[in-house]
Scaffold this active site. Structure first.
Site, PDB file in Angstrom:
ATOM      1  N   ASP A 135      14.469 -71.109  13.336  1.00  0.00           N
ATOM      2  CA  ASP A 135      13.629 -70.205  12.519  1.00  0.00           C
ATOM      3  C   ASP A 135      12.741 -69.370  13.438  1.00  0.00           C
ATOM      4  O   ASP A 135      12.603 -68.160  13.296  1.00  0.00           O
ATOM      5  CB  ASP A 135      12.722 -71.016  11.575  1.00  0.00           C
ATOM      6  N   ASP A 195       7.133 -74.960   4.339  1.00  0.00           N
ATOM      7  CA  ASP A 195       8.492 -75.419   4.649  1.00  0.00           C
ATOM      8  C   ASP A 195       8.561 -75.941   6.081  1.00  0.00           C
ATOM      9  O   ASP A 195       7.862 -75.426   6.971  1.00  0.00           O
ATOM     10  CB  ASP A 195       9.475 -74.236   4.546  1.00  0.00           C
ATOM     11  N   GLU A 209       9.005 -64.705   6.757  1.00  0.00           N
ATOM     12  CA  GLU A 209       8.816 -66.030   6.173  1.00  0.00           C
ATOM     13  C   GLU A 209       8.047 -66.915   7.127  1.00  0.00           C
ATOM     14  O   GLU A 209       7.333 -67.822   6.731  1.00  0.00           O
ATOM     15  CB  GLU A 209      10.172 -66.678   5.857  1.00  0.00           C
ATOM     16  N   GLU A 210       8.227 -66.667   8.434  1.00  0.00           N
ATOM     17  CA  GLU A 210       7.664 -67.562   9.463  1.00  0.00           C
ATOM     18  C   GLU A 210       6.270 -67.168   9.911  1.00  0.00           C
ATOM     19  O   GLU A 210       5.724 -67.757  10.852  1.00  0.00           O
ATOM     20  CB  GLU A 210       8.613 -67.647  10.669  1.00  0.00           C
ATOM     21  N   LEU A 247      15.790 -66.716   9.246  1.00  0.00           N
ATOM     22  CA  LEU A 247      16.879 -67.691   9.234  1.00  0.00           C
ATOM     23  C   LEU A 247      16.903 -68.345   7.850  1.00  0.00           C
ATOM     24  O   LEU A 247      16.006 -69.123   7.505  1.00  0.00           O
ATOM     25  CB  LEU A 247      16.666 -68.739  10.335  1.00  0.00           C
ATOM     26  N   ASP A 248      17.903 -67.984   7.065  1.00  0.00           N
ATOM     27  CA  ASP A 248      18.008 -68.538   5.704  1.00  0.00           C
ATOM     28  C   ASP A 248      19.034 -69.672   5.711  1.00  0.00           C
ATOM     29  O   ASP A 248      20.107 -69.543   6.295  1.00  0.00           O
ATOM     30  CB  ASP A 248      18.468 -67.441   4.741  1.00  0.00           C
TER      31      ASP A 248
HETATM   32  P1  AHG Z   1      15.185 -71.108   3.968  1.00  0.00           P
HETATM   33  O1  AHG Z   1      16.028 -71.888   4.908  1.00  0.00           O
HETATM   34  O2  AHG Z   1      14.914 -69.701   4.409  1.00  0.00           O
HETATM   35  O3  AHG Z   1      13.933 -71.856   3.570  1.00  0.00           O
HETATM   36  O4  AHG Z   1      16.019 -70.909   2.630  1.00  0.00           O
HETATM   37  C1  AHG Z   1      16.615 -72.003   2.056  1.00  0.00           C
HETATM   38  C2  AHG Z   1      16.754 -71.747   0.586  1.00  0.00           C
HETATM   39  C3  AHG Z   1      18.042 -71.036   0.232  1.00  0.00           C
HETATM   40  O5  AHG Z   1      18.724 -70.508   1.307  1.00  0.00           O
HETATM   41  C4  AHG Z   1      18.860 -72.113  -0.423  1.00  0.00           C
HETATM   42  O6  AHG Z   1      19.568 -71.595  -1.528  1.00  0.00           O
HETATM   43  C5  AHG Z   1      17.832 -73.115  -0.875  1.00  0.00           C
HETATM   44  O7  AHG Z   1      16.737 -73.000  -0.013  1.00  0.00           O
HETATM   45  C6  AHG Z   1      18.338 -74.512  -0.827  1.00  0.00           C
HETATM   46  O8  AHG Z   1      17.327 -75.295  -1.414  1.00  0.00           O
HETATM   47  P2  AHG Z   1      17.558 -76.874  -1.595  1.00  0.00           P
HETATM   48  O9  AHG Z   1      17.565 -77.440  -0.215  1.00  0.00           O
HETATM   49  O10 AHG Z   1      16.360 -77.323  -2.416  1.00  0.00           O
HETATM   50  O11 AHG Z   1      18.856 -77.072  -2.313  1.00  0.00           O
HETATM   51 MN    MN Z   2      15.635 -68.401   2.990  1.00  0.00          MN
HETATM   52 MN    MN Z   3      14.156 -69.009   6.247  1.00  0.00          MN
END
Ligand code: AHG
Ligand code: MN
Ligand code: MN
Length: 344
Positions: free
Chosen positions: A68, A62, A90-91, A111-112
């Site tokens: 993050d 990612d 995650e990081e 950081l989600d």
């Molecule tokens: P993160 O930022 O930790 O990678 O999580 C993002 C996740 C989750 O929070 C969210 O529901 C989903 O990714 C969104 O995905 P899309 O951008 O594909 O919609």
């Molecule tokens: Mn997340």
């Molecule tokens: Mn995250």
């Protein structure tokens, strides 16, 4: 006027003198304190040098944003005085092993919702606390049913912390005046049924048929097999969707899809789906891959992905039935034939 229960009082009441619960309490308190610093950082945004710009990629491939990394650092700093055996983020590609005689292991998504950083939208932090495995067993390889606690912070108009210690779900809001978290909702329950669903509809053509069938039933509204109209939301932050579901019910779907790298969906089992599933089940909801209960899954790898369907139990069970019984799909909505709404 009765004073609101603080998070620290709640943790102390739950822990008593039990060493394992005391270790959980110290970890939750440290994580919650780090979330105050993260909230402050987010609140200052560009004034604190936070741009939301990608500066590389994490172990899972990612895009890794500046926040993050900063959030990861703040959490690790806060946990320096907490006894843990292993720490997974995650990081970071691999868990940090500290003291395998310590009673707990911690996994977190610092950081989600990172794609929302530059748009000033609600984002959050997710964590899961599990018991240290027996000698010789690797950390973070056991089913989600072994979790001792799970929680998430949402950095929105309020900074709130959703927490389960295994006996119900409580929500605490940060009192910015005295920097304490105060209980605002106790023993939260998710409504059994719902008229709201959350999915990234742009992926429709990549979904498996059962997901297409479920969404087609929702889109058919009052004229279709569900005999009611639905509303859709998609924020792009799992924590924001989860918080809304705890507030008024709903069903969230990030299913597997045919895109490269998404055959097991997008969300990670250890530090997103397991903690969310623990919380949702403790609040009377359900969390599934569509075929299996999330909490019964044992991770093969730290960053393993998993399809996640969670929320109001009646709708999760409907999605599961569509996965297990192809004949369950409603035939009564001719406009939404087996190919789903968009004839492709
Ligand atoms: P993160 O930022 O930790 O990678 O999580 C993002 C996740 C989750 O929070 C969210 O529901 C989903 O990714 C969104 O995905 P899309 O951008 O594909 O919609
Ligand atoms: Mn997340
Ligand atoms: Mn995250």
């Amino acid at each position: 006027m009765t004073l609101a229960l603080t998070l620290r009082q709640h943790l102390g009441q739950n822990a008593g003198k039990d060493p394992l619960r005391l270790a959980v309490a110290s970890a939750v308190d440290a994580l919650a304190t780090a979330c105050i610093d993260i909230a402050d950082l987010i609140g200052r945004g560009a004034l604190a040098g936070i741009t939301g710009q990608a500066q590389g990629r994490n172990a899972d491939g990612d895009l890794q944003k500046d926040l993050d990394v900063r959030a990861d650092e703040l959490i690790r700093q806060a946990l320096k005085s907490v006894p843990f055996a292993a720490l997974a983020s995650e990081e970071a590609e691999a868990p940090e092993i500290r003291d395998m005689t310590a009673p707990i292991c911690i996994a977190f998504d610092p950081l989600d919702g990172s794609s929302n950083i530059d748009s000033n939208m609600t984002i959050g932090t997710i964590f899961s606390i599990v018991v240290t495995p027996l000698e010789g067993q690797a950390a973070f390889t056991r089913p989600g049913t072994t979790q001792l606690a799970a929680g998430f912070a949402v950095y929105g108009p309020q900074t709130s912390l959703v927490l389960t210690l295994g006996d119900g779900v409580d929500i605490f809001t940060l009192d910015r005046d005295d920097k304490t978290y105060k209980a605002v909702r106790r023993r939260v329950q998710i409504p059994v049924d719902t008229a709201e669903y959350a999915i990234n509809a742009s992926n429709h053509r990549h979904w498996e048929q059962p997901v297409r069938d479920f969404i087609a039933e929702c889109l058919a509204g009052v004229d279709g097999p569900r005999s009611k109209d639905f509303n859709m939301r998609w924020i792009g932050s799992l924590v924001a969707e989860a918080y809304r579901i705890l507030a008024r019910g709903g069903v969230f779907l990030y299913p597997a899809d045919a895109r490269e790298g998404y055959t097991d969906g997008r969300l990670r089992l250890v530090y997103e789906a397991h903690p969310m599933a623990f919380i949702v089940e403790q609040a009377g909801g359900a969390a599934s891959t569509g075929r299996e209960r999330i909490l019964e899954l044992a991770p093969r790898t730290i960053h393993q992905r998993v399809p996640l369907i969670m929320g109001s139990i009646e709708k999760v069970r409907r999605v599961e039935l569509l996965h297990t019984d192809p004949n369950a799909a409603s035939k009564t909505a001719p406009l939404f034939g087996r190919r789903g709404l968009f004839q492709v």
